[in-house]
Design a protein around this motif. Structure first.
Motif, PDB file in Angstrom:
ATOM      1  N   ALA A 288       0.794  -1.006  -0.091  1.00 24.34           N
ATOM      2  CA  ALA A 288       0.267  -0.144  -0.067  1.00 24.34           C
ATOM      3  C   ALA A 288       0.794   1.440  -0.066  1.00 24.34           C
ATOM      4  O   ALA A 288       0.574   2.249  -0.708  1.00 24.34           O
ATOM      5  N   VAL A 289       1.768   1.119   0.879  1.00 25.13           N
ATOM      6  CA  VAL A 289       2.853   2.434   0.976  1.00 25.13           C
ATOM      7  C   VAL A 289       3.375   2.813  -0.658  1.00 25.13           C
ATOM      8  O   VAL A 289       3.365   3.867  -1.002  1.00 25.13           O
ATOM      9  N   LYS A 290       3.866   1.850  -1.377  1.00 22.73           N
ATOM     10  CA  LYS A 290       4.615   1.910  -2.468  1.00 22.73           C
ATOM     11  C   LYS A 290       3.665   2.195  -3.433  1.00 22.73           C
ATOM     12  O   LYS A 290       3.878   3.203  -4.422  1.00 22.73           O
ATOM     13  N   ASN A 291       2.478   1.728  -3.364  1.00 17.60           N
ATOM     14  CA  ASN A 291       1.381   2.292  -4.434  1.00 17.60           C
ATOM     15  C   ASN A 291       1.027   3.648  -4.123  1.00 17.60           C
ATOM     16  O   ASN A 291       0.754   4.199  -5.188  1.00 17.60           O
ATOM     17  N   HIS A 292       0.782   4.117  -2.980  1.00 18.08           N
ATOM     18  CA  HIS A 292       0.351   5.342  -2.760  1.00 18.08           C
ATOM     19  C   HIS A 292       1.493   6.482  -3.039  1.00 18.08           C
ATOM     20  O   HIS A 292       1.367   7.731  -3.394  1.00 18.08           O
ATOM     21  N   GLU A 293       2.750   5.877  -3.071  1.00 17.54           N
ATOM     22  CA  GLU A 293       3.989   6.816  -3.472  1.00 17.54           C
ATOM     23  C   GLU A 293       3.743   6.951  -4.999  1.00 17.54           C
ATOM     24  O   GLU A 293       4.180   8.176  -5.370  1.00 17.54           O
ATOM     25  N   ASN A 294       3.487   5.763  -5.651  1.00 10.77           N
ATOM     26  CA  ASN A 294       3.268   5.917  -6.991  1.00 10.77           C
ATOM     27  C   ASN A 294       2.052   7.025  -7.602  1.00 10.77           C
ATOM     28  O   ASN A 294       2.440   7.813  -8.249  1.00 10.77           O
ATOM     29  N   ILE A 295       1.124   6.875  -6.795  1.00  8.11           N
ATOM     30  CA  ILE A 295       0.054   7.802  -7.065  1.00  8.11           C
ATOM     31  C   ILE A 295       0.226   9.087  -6.792  1.00  8.11           C
ATOM     32  O   ILE A 295       0.063  10.048  -7.395  1.00  8.11           O
ATOM     33  N   ALA A 296       0.983   9.520  -5.446  1.00  4.29           N
ATOM     34  CA  ALA A 296       1.406  10.796  -5.153  1.00  4.29           C
ATOM     35  C   ALA A 296       2.352  11.316  -6.366  1.00  4.29           C
ATOM     36  O   ALA A 296       2.025  12.434  -6.782  1.00  4.29           O
ATOM     37  N   GLY A 297       3.238  10.498  -6.822  1.00  5.62           N
ATOM     38  CA  GLY A 297       4.270  10.954  -7.837  1.00  5.62           C
ATOM     39  C   GLY A 297       3.289  11.407  -9.345  1.00  5.62           C
ATOM     40  O   GLY A 297       3.485  12.619 -10.005  1.00  5.62           O
ATOM     41  N   LEU A 298       2.487  10.745  -9.568  1.00  6.84           N
ATOM     42  CA  LEU A 298       1.609  10.969 -10.793  1.00  6.84           C
ATOM     43  C   LEU A 298       0.818  12.063 -10.445  1.00  6.84           C
ATOM     44  O   LEU A 298       0.506  13.099 -11.339  1.00  6.84           O
TER      45      LEU A 298
ATOM     46  N   ASP B  61      -1.181  11.805   1.893  1.00  6.99           N
ATOM     47  CA  ASP B  61      -2.244  12.775   1.367  1.00  6.99           C
ATOM     48  C   ASP B  61      -3.119  12.003   0.244  1.00  6.99           C
ATOM     49  O   ASP B  61      -4.507  12.152   0.442  1.00  6.99           O
ATOM     50  N   VAL B  62      -2.597  11.047  -0.211  1.00  2.12           N
ATOM     51  CA  VAL B  62      -3.402  10.371  -1.555  1.00  2.12           C
ATOM     52  C   VAL B  62      -4.341   9.458  -0.668  1.00  2.12           C
ATOM     53  O   VAL B  62      -5.575   9.448  -1.103  1.00  2.12           O
ATOM     54  N   ALA B  63      -4.079   8.830   0.284  1.00  3.25           N
ATOM     55  CA  ALA B  63      -4.889   7.697   1.022  1.00  3.25           C
ATOM     56  C   ALA B  63      -5.981   8.679   1.769  1.00  3.25           C
ATOM     57  O   ALA B  63      -7.168   8.357   1.432  1.00  3.25           O
ATOM     58  N   ASN B  64      -5.668  10.021   2.228  1.00  6.28           N
ATOM     59  CA  ASN B  64      -6.664  10.840   2.898  1.00  6.28           C
ATOM     60  C   ASN B  64      -7.800  11.337   1.563  1.00  6.28           C
ATOM     61  O   ASN B  64      -8.984  11.443   1.909  1.00  6.28           O
ATOM     62  N   MET B  65      -6.931  11.564   0.493  1.00 10.32           N
ATOM     63  CA  MET B  65      -7.942  12.068  -0.466  1.00 10.32           C
ATOM     64  C   MET B  65      -8.860  11.147  -1.015  1.00 10.32           C
ATOM     65  O   MET B  65     -10.165  11.346  -1.254  1.00 10.32           O
ATOM     66  N   MET B  66      -8.417   9.894  -1.222  1.00 10.03           N
ATOM     67  CA  MET B  66      -9.093   8.778  -1.679  1.00 10.03           C
ATOM     68  C   MET B  66     -10.318   8.430  -0.688  1.00 10.03           C
ATOM     69  O   MET B  66     -11.489   8.039  -0.749  1.00 10.03           O
ATOM     70  N   GLU B  67     -10.005   8.528   0.670  1.00 13.25           N
ATOM     71  CA  GLU B  67     -11.124   8.459   1.736  1.00 13.25           C
ATOM     72  C   GLU B  67     -11.954   9.788   1.675  1.00 13.25           C
ATOM     73  O   GLU B  67     -13.219   9.445   1.710  1.00 13.25           O
ATOM     74  N   LEU B  68     -11.561  10.915   1.059  1.00 10.82           N
ATOM     75  CA  LEU B  68     -12.360  11.814   1.161  1.00 10.82           C
ATOM     76  C   LEU B  68     -13.367  11.623  -0.227  1.00 10.82           C
ATOM     77  O   LEU B  68     -14.576  11.875  -0.134  1.00 10.82           O
ATOM     78  N   LEU B  69     -12.854  10.958  -1.358  1.00 14.89           N
ATOM     79  CA  LEU B  69     -13.688  10.499  -2.436  1.00 14.89           C
ATOM     80  C   LEU B  69     -14.861   9.559  -1.856  1.00 14.89           C
ATOM     81  O   LEU B  69     -15.979   9.880  -2.334  1.00 14.89           O
ATOM     82  N   LYS B  70     -14.531   8.573  -0.984  1.00 15.70           N
ATOM     83  CA  LYS B  70     -15.453   7.698  -0.361  1.00 15.70           C
ATOM     84  C   LYS B  70     -16.451   8.483   0.393  1.00 15.70           C
ATOM     85  O   LYS B  70     -17.723   8.153   0.172  1.00 15.70           O
ATOM     86  N   ILE B  71     -15.924   9.367   1.112  1.00 11.77           N
ATOM     87  CA  ILE B  71     -17.079  10.137   1.964  1.00 11.77           C
ATOM     88  C   ILE B  71     -17.974  11.080   0.984  1.00 11.77           C
ATOM     89  O   ILE B  71     -19.197  11.015   1.062  1.00 11.77           O
ATOM     90  N   ALA B  72     -17.463  11.597   0.026  1.00 15.70           N
ATOM     91  CA  ALA B  72     -18.218  12.134  -1.012  1.00 15.70           C
ATOM     92  C   ALA B  72     -19.251  11.566  -1.556  1.00 15.70           C
ATOM     93  O   ALA B  72     -20.473  11.729  -1.813  1.00 15.70           O
ATOM     94  N   ARG B  73     -18.793  10.265  -1.890  1.00 11.87           N
ATOM     95  CA  ARG B  73     -19.831   9.063  -2.695  1.00 11.87           C
ATOM     96  C   ARG B  73     -20.943   8.762  -1.388  1.00 11.87           C
ATOM     97  O   ARG B  73     -21.953   8.511  -1.907  1.00 11.87           O
ATOM     98  N   ARG B  74     -20.518   8.799  -0.222  1.00  9.71           N
ATOM     99  CA  ARG B  74     -21.513   8.498   0.864  1.00  9.71           C
ATOM    100  C   ARG B  74     -22.424   9.600   0.814  1.00  9.71           C
ATOM    101  O   ARG B  74     -23.938   9.141   1.230  1.00  9.71           O
ATOM    102  N   LYS B  75     -22.364  10.844   0.583  1.00 10.67           N
ATOM    103  CA  LYS B  75     -23.057  11.837   0.831  1.00 10.67           C
ATOM    104  C   LYS B  75     -24.137  11.913  -0.544  1.00 10.67           C
ATOM    105  O   LYS B  75     -25.213  12.618  -0.333  1.00 10.67           O
ATOM    106  N   GLN B  76     -23.885  11.239  -1.402  1.00 12.52           N
ATOM    107  CA  GLN B  76     -24.810  11.324  -2.713  1.00 12.52           C
ATOM    108  C   GLN B  76     -25.556   9.806  -2.894  1.00 12.52           C
ATOM    109  O   GLN B  76     -24.678   8.781  -2.596  1.00 12.52           O
ATOM    110  N   GLY B  77     -26.558   9.741  -3.426  1.00 10.84           N
ATOM    111  CA  GLY B  77     -27.180   8.521  -3.725  1.00 10.84           C
ATOM    112  C   GLY B  77     -27.429   7.467  -2.363  1.00 10.84           C
ATOM    113  O   GLY B  77     -27.589   8.275  -1.226  1.00 10.84           O
ATOM    114  N   GLY B  78     -27.789   6.434  -2.808  1.00 10.79           N
ATOM    115  CA  GLY B  78     -28.311   5.530  -1.818  1.00 10.79           C
ATOM    116  C   GLY B  78     -27.109   4.719  -0.807  1.00 10.79           C
ATOM    117  O   GLY B  78     -25.923   5.286  -1.169  1.00 10.79           O
TER     118      GLY B  78
END
Length: 135
Positions: free
Chosen positions: A29-39, A58-75
């Motif tokens: 997970a750390v290496k994957n998120h390092e790669n995402i951060a670079g991109l 930051d990447v993991a936190n932002m992905m968590e925020l994406l999930k929170i945003a999705r929870r706020k919409q729809g069912g």
């Protein structure tokens, strides 16, 4: 769709994802998120023309925020809660990894400073080695 009805179920499924199939598919997970951060850093610097830099945490936190945003919409979608919990766990792992790296760097600097002081006191000079010549 998952049938989960408790916090324990959400956390168990998140642990399964983080440590199971997704880990084997995407690597540590750390290496994957390092790669995402670079991109993302490359993208943000181009788009924002700023010197913003993201960390793996930051990447993991932002992905968590994406999930929170999705929870706020729809069912109600249990996947958004499971993934959010998983990203929170990954954010912790990334933060812990960086904290350990900072601790190691501080320790090395302290050792080098003490070594340098001891050498000065005993009359030895520490010099940087000249660069090696290619053969």
């Amino acid at each position: 769709t998952l049938r989960i009805t408790s916090a324990r179920g959400v956390l168990a499924k998140a642990a399964e994802y983080v440590m199971g199939d997704r880990a084997s598919a995407h690597g540590p997970a750390v290496k994957n998120h390092e790669n995402i951060a670079g991109l993302w850093n490359g993208y943000l610097k181009d788009v924002l023309k700023e010197h913003a830099t993201l960390t793996p945490e930051d990447v993991a936190n932002m992905m968590e925020l994406l999930k929170i945003a999705r929870r706020k919409q729809g069912g109600l979608n249990v996947d958004d809660y499971v993934d959010g919990a998983g990203y929170a766990a990954v954010a912790f792992e990334c933060a812990h990894y960086e904290n350990e790296n900072r601790r190691r760097r501080r320790r090395r600097r302290r050792i080098l400073k003490n070594l340098s002081g001891a050498c000065r006191q005993s009359g030895f000079l520490l010099k940087a080695s000249p660069p090696r010549q290619a053969t």
